[in-house]
Design a protein around this motif. Structure first.
Motif, mmCIF file in Angstrom:
data_model
loop_
_atom_site.group_PDB
_atom_site.id
_atom_site.type_symbol
_atom_site.label_atom_id
_atom_site.label_comp_id
_atom_site.label_asym_id
_atom_site.label_seq_id
_atom_site.Cartn_x
_atom_site.Cartn_y
_atom_site.Cartn_z
ATOM 1 N N GLN A 172 0.811 -1.223 0.000
ATOM 2 C CA GLN A 172 0.000 0.000 0.000
ATOM 3 C C GLN A 172 0.844 1.272 0.000
ATOM 4 O O GLN A 172 0.344 2.349 0.303
ATOM 5 N N MET A 228 3.008 2.028 -2.696
ATOM 6 C CA MET A 228 3.256 2.396 -4.087
ATOM 7 C C MET A 228 2.192 3.384 -4.549
ATOM 8 O O MET A 228 1.002 3.154 -4.331
ATOM 9 N N PRO A 229 2.600 4.472 -5.197
ATOM 10 C CA PRO A 229 1.599 5.386 -5.772
ATOM 11 C C PRO A 229 0.694 4.626 -6.748
ATOM 12 O O PRO A 229 1.162 3.781 -7.505
ATOM 13 N N ARG A 230 -0.589 4.918 -6.700
ATOM 14 C CA ARG A 230 -1.575 4.166 -7.476
ATOM 15 C C ARG A 230 -1.259 4.144 -8.980
ATOM 16 O O ARG A 230 -1.305 3.088 -9.600
ATOM 17 N N ALA A 254 1.613 4.562 -10.465
ATOM 18 C CA ALA A 254 2.823 3.769 -10.684
ATOM 19 C C ALA A 254 2.493 2.281 -10.608
ATOM 20 O O ALA A 254 2.988 1.484 -11.414
ATOM 21 N N GLY A 276 3.093 8.615 -11.867
ATOM 22 C CA GLY A 276 2.706 8.211 -10.514
ATOM 23 C C GLY A 276 3.719 8.625 -9.474
ATOM 24 O O GLY A 276 3.379 9.171 -8.418
ATOM 25 N N PHE A 277 5.007 8.393 -9.756
ATOM 26 C CA PHE A 277 6.042 8.800 -8.806
ATOM 27 C C PHE A 277 6.178 10.319 -8.738
ATOM 28 O O PHE A 277 6.417 10.872 -7.668
ATOM 29 N N GLN A 284 3.777 12.493 -9.094
ATOM 30 C CA GLN A 284 2.671 12.963 -8.253
ATOM 31 C C GLN A 284 2.966 12.715 -6.779
ATOM 32 O O GLN A 284 2.700 13.567 -5.934
ATOM 33 N N ALA A 285 3.521 11.557 -6.468
ATOM 34 C CA ALA A 285 3.834 11.230 -5.074
ATOM 35 C C ALA A 285 4.885 12.194 -4.523
ATOM 36 O O ALA A 285 4.780 12.651 -3.380
ATOM 37 N N GLN A 324 3.226 15.503 -3.850
ATOM 38 C CA GLN A 324 2.403 15.446 -2.632
ATOM 39 C C GLN A 324 3.255 15.484 -1.375
ATOM 40 O O GLN A 324 2.907 16.135 -0.396
#
Length: 96
Positions: free
Chosen positions: A25, A27-29, A31, A84-85, A87-88, A91
């Motif tokens: 849980q 890992m960025p969604r 990605a 995905g990464f 965005q993470a 954030q």
């Protein structure tokens, strides 16, 4: 050992990797979807390679339209992983 055997055996560690990152849980969604998309790439590449060999008598790499079509799935997977990464990271920076 043939390259086909090695290819098939390499799927098991990758499936283990997918199981682990899905379960963690962390890992960025997007990605995660990208990593799963790599399996789609493999699923598309195998029949495309067979078709190239049977229909054209060539390896997949030598049939540009099939090879390019299969590579689209790898490109899309890579884009999802990078976005995905990214965005993470954004954030995490916004939290600080």
């Amino acid at each position: 050992m043939s390259k086909e055997t090695l290819f098939a055996l390499s799927l098991f560690p990758y499936l283990g990797f997918l199981w682990f990152i899905h379960r963690s849980q962390l890992m960025p969604r997007l990605a995660l979807y990208g990593f799963y998309g790599t399996l789609v790439f493999v699923g598309v590449t195998i029949p495309a390679g067979i078709y190239a060999k049977v229909h054209y008598g060539e390896a997949l790499a030598n049939v540009d339209w099939l090879h390019g079509g299969a590579e689209v799935f790898l490109t899309l997977s890579n884009i999802l992983i990078v976005v995905g990464f990214a965005q993470a990271i954004r954030q995490l920076k916004a939290k600080n």
